[in-house]
Design a protein around this motif. Structure first.
Motif, PDB file in Angstrom:
ATOM      1  N   VAL A 238      16.248 -25.819  -4.384  1.00  0.00           N
ATOM      2  CA  VAL A 238      17.605 -25.340  -4.597  1.00  0.00           C
ATOM      3  C   VAL A 238      18.232 -26.171  -5.704  1.00  0.00           C
ATOM      4  CG1 VAL A 238      18.505 -26.865  -2.797  1.00  0.00           C
ATOM      5  CG2 VAL A 238      19.815 -24.867  -3.484  1.00  0.00           C
TER       6      VAL A 238
ATOM      7  N   ARG B 170      16.996 -29.880  -9.351  1.00  0.00           N
ATOM      8  CA  ARG B 170      16.548 -29.108  -8.203  1.00  0.00           C
ATOM      9  C   ARG B 170      16.136 -30.066  -7.081  1.00  0.00           C
ATOM     10  NH1 ARG B 170      16.303 -24.027  -9.823  1.00  0.00           N
ATOM     11  NH2 ARG B 170      15.480 -23.369  -7.822  1.00  0.00           N
TER      12      ARG B 170
ATOM     13  N   GLU C 233      18.500 -19.451 -10.120  1.00  0.00           N
ATOM     14  CA  GLU C 233      18.939 -20.216  -8.963  1.00  0.00           C
ATOM     15  C   GLU C 233      17.836 -20.384  -7.932  1.00  0.00           C
ATOM     16  OE1 GLU C 233      23.702 -19.137  -8.781  1.00  0.00           O
ATOM     17  OE2 GLU C 233      22.291 -18.148  -7.424  1.00  0.00           O
TER      18      GLU C 233
ATOM     19  N   GLU D  59      22.342 -27.119   2.270  1.00  0.00           N
ATOM     20  CA  GLU D  59      22.354 -26.108   1.209  1.00  0.00           C
ATOM     21  C   GLU D  59      20.985 -25.465   1.056  1.00  0.00           C
ATOM     22  OE1 GLU D  59      23.718 -23.668  -1.788  1.00  0.00           O
ATOM     23  OE2 GLU D  59      24.826 -24.920  -0.381  1.00  0.00           O
ATOM     24  N   ALA D  60      19.924 -26.280   1.157  1.00  0.00           N
ATOM     25  CA  ALA D  60      18.567 -25.728   1.062  1.00  0.00           C
ATOM     26  C   ALA D  60      18.276 -24.781   2.219  1.00  0.00           C
ATOM     27  CB  ALA D  60      17.554 -26.865   1.027  1.00  0.00           C
TER      28      ALA D  60
ATOM     29  N   VAL E 114      15.151 -22.205   1.488  1.00  0.00           N
ATOM     30  CA  VAL E 114      14.093 -22.973   0.827  1.00  0.00           C
ATOM     31  C   VAL E 114      13.178 -23.569   1.897  1.00  0.00           C
ATOM     32  CG1 VAL E 114      13.585 -24.917  -0.680  1.00  0.00           C
ATOM     33  CG2 VAL E 114      15.571 -23.471  -1.129  1.00  0.00           C
TER      34      VAL E 114
ATOM     35  N   SER F  25      19.919 -21.495   1.595  1.00  0.00           N
ATOM     36  CA  SER F  25      19.240 -20.747   0.535  1.00  0.00           C
ATOM     37  C   SER F  25      17.841 -20.310   0.936  1.00  0.00           C
ATOM     38  CB  SER F  25      19.163 -21.603  -0.742  1.00  0.00           C
ATOM     39  OG  SER F  25      20.461 -21.977  -1.171  1.00  0.00           O
TER      40      SER F  25
ATOM     41  N   ARG G  44      14.222 -30.177  -2.981  1.00  0.00           N
ATOM     42  CA  ARG G  44      13.402 -29.467  -2.001  1.00  0.00           C
ATOM     43  C   ARG G  44      13.027 -30.410  -0.862  1.00  0.00           C
ATOM     44  NH1 ARG G  44       7.338 -26.816  -2.695  1.00  0.00           N
ATOM     45  NH2 ARG G  44       7.382 -25.575  -0.770  1.00  0.00           N
TER      46      ARG G  44
END
Length: 422
Positions: free
Chosen positions: A90, A356, A81, A395-396, A401, A399, A358
């Motif tokens: 992500v 993915r 993940e 979401e990134a 990122v 997480s 980014r």
């Protein structure tokens, strides 16, 4: 004796039989248990768990399951993940992105339209303002039914003032005129001028031979009355502002130009203006100034265009758009809707292989026709998210990122040390 021997023989045979059954069962069960243990070990190694964390506090990491500092259940973070050993970005389930209606676009080379368009509002030409003041102490006798907002012509009467001090000075001047002494007459006349009397008023006294201590103050120029500070019966002091008149022969068109595009404009440039009040009609003007101050909330520069107001059709407050002409230029383009503006930096969401994503920091330039010029931070052929990028960016962020910086790949930040689960 025979019976006893037969019983012992039967017991021995039974024991041997049970031993054989136990050994056989152990032989049969051992492979099955080994297989279950092997499957469990293999199943536990399918996805490597890097750490456990609380999605509400992604920076807190724990070595095992339990509760977070907010008393929330921890969830595992798998190696596939993302993480220090995985590809940056992500990963989001393709089925979810399809349900969200995510659309993609590719950074491409193209010609950006040279015409620049911006919103504009008509305003008064504040260089064409006349201020009417009282030249002596007096009393207001009449205001000719004027009010702020009235449009008047040049020479229209504004107010009648009674100036008691002028009556005595005019009487002395008339007496000196009867002496015939030219130097004395000139000195007396100059005194009237210094008291604030106009040449027209002095000439009227000379012609009639009678004093005039009530004077009518007229508008020096035509336009709209912006302020009117007197009413009938008021007393006024010398130097007091009676009215302000703004001319309407020309108007200003103030347009908000994005700071990235302001360098393309030059004073004296011709401009076309379209107004909502006159659909299908085009007006022309000239760029007279680019104001030095930048609007911090909208990051725009005010361009001031001066236009002739023939017939008084253009009214301050009218809304329109301006167009500056120019040629098309090649540029690296992405859809304008793909750019995320945070106020501190501009981002696009890269669509990477294997589902993915980014964020990448970019430096943008001009905008036209729904396309935005990318000056740095993106290469031709890279795919970006054109719709739904804000949800993916959230979401990134959860997480942890890091966005790809302009000119390189983001350095991997050291992972926080796992904390003991409470």
């Amino acid at each position: 004796m025979n019976v006893l021997r037969d019983k012992r023989l039967g017991v021995a045979m039974g024991a041997l039989l049970l031993l054989g059954i136990g050994v056989g069962t152990g032989v049969l069960l051992a492979p099955r248990l080994d297989g279950v243990a092997g499957e469990a070990a293999e199943g536990g190694g399918e996805r490597e768990i890097l750490y456990w964390y609380d999605p509400m506090i992604p920076n807190e990491r724990y070595p095992g399951p339990g509760k977070s500092s907010m008393n929330m259940d921890l969830i595992p973070k798998y190696a596939d993940e993302g993480g220090t050993n995985a590809a940056p970005g992500v990963r989001i389930d393709p089925a979810l992105t399809q349900n969200l209606g995510v659309r993609y676009a590719t950074a491409r080379r193209g010609d950006l339209e040279g015409d620049l368009s911006a919103t504009a509002i008509i305003d008064y030409n504040e260089r064409d303002i006349a201020v009417v003041q009282s030249r002596a102490d007096g009393f207001v006798q009449r205001v000719y039914n004027r009010a702020p907002g009235d449009v008047i012509a040049a020479g229209a009467p504004l107010v009648d003032l009674l100036v008691p001090s002028w009556g005595g000075a005019q009487t002395e001047y008339l007496a000196v005129r009867r002496t015939g002494d030219a130097p004395l007459i000139q000195a007396a006349r100059q005194r009237l001028v210094l008291l604030g009397m106009s040449e027209g008023l002095i000439a009227s006294v000379e012609r009639s031979g009678r004093t005039r201590n009530t004077v009518t103050i007229s508008a020096p120029t035509g336009g709209v009355i912006k302020t009117l500070g007197v009413r009938a019966g008021m007393s006024v002091a010398q130097g007091m502002t009676l009215a302000e008149i703004n001319g309407l022969a020309t108007v200003w068109v103030n347009a908000a130009i994005p700071e990235a595009l302001a360098s393309r404009l030059g004073v004296g440039q011709s401009v076309e203006v379209s107004l909502a009040a006159f659909p299908g009609e085009r007006f022309t003007g000239r760029l007279t100034a680019l104001l030095p101050e930048l609007a911090g909330d909208s990051r725009t520069v005010t361009a001031r265009i001066e236009m002739a107001n023939r017939g008084g059709r253009l009214r301050p407050g009218m809304f329109g758009r301006i167009t500056f002409g120019g040629g098309s230029t090649p540029a690296l383009l992405v859809p304008t809707e793909a750019v995320i503006r945070t106020g501190e930096r501009d981002l696009v969401m890269l669509a990477l292989p294997e589902g993915r994503y980014r964020p990448a920091q970019v430096r943008i330039g001009r905008e036209a026709g729904g396309q935005t010029e990318i000056l740095a931070g993106l290469s031709e052929g890279e795919r970006v998210v054109a719709s739904g990028q804000f949800l993916i960016d959230s979401e990134a962020s959860l997480s942890g990122v890091a966005a790809r910086p302009i000119g390189g790949t983001a350095a991997s930040a050291p992972a926080p040390r796992p904390r003991s689960a409470p």
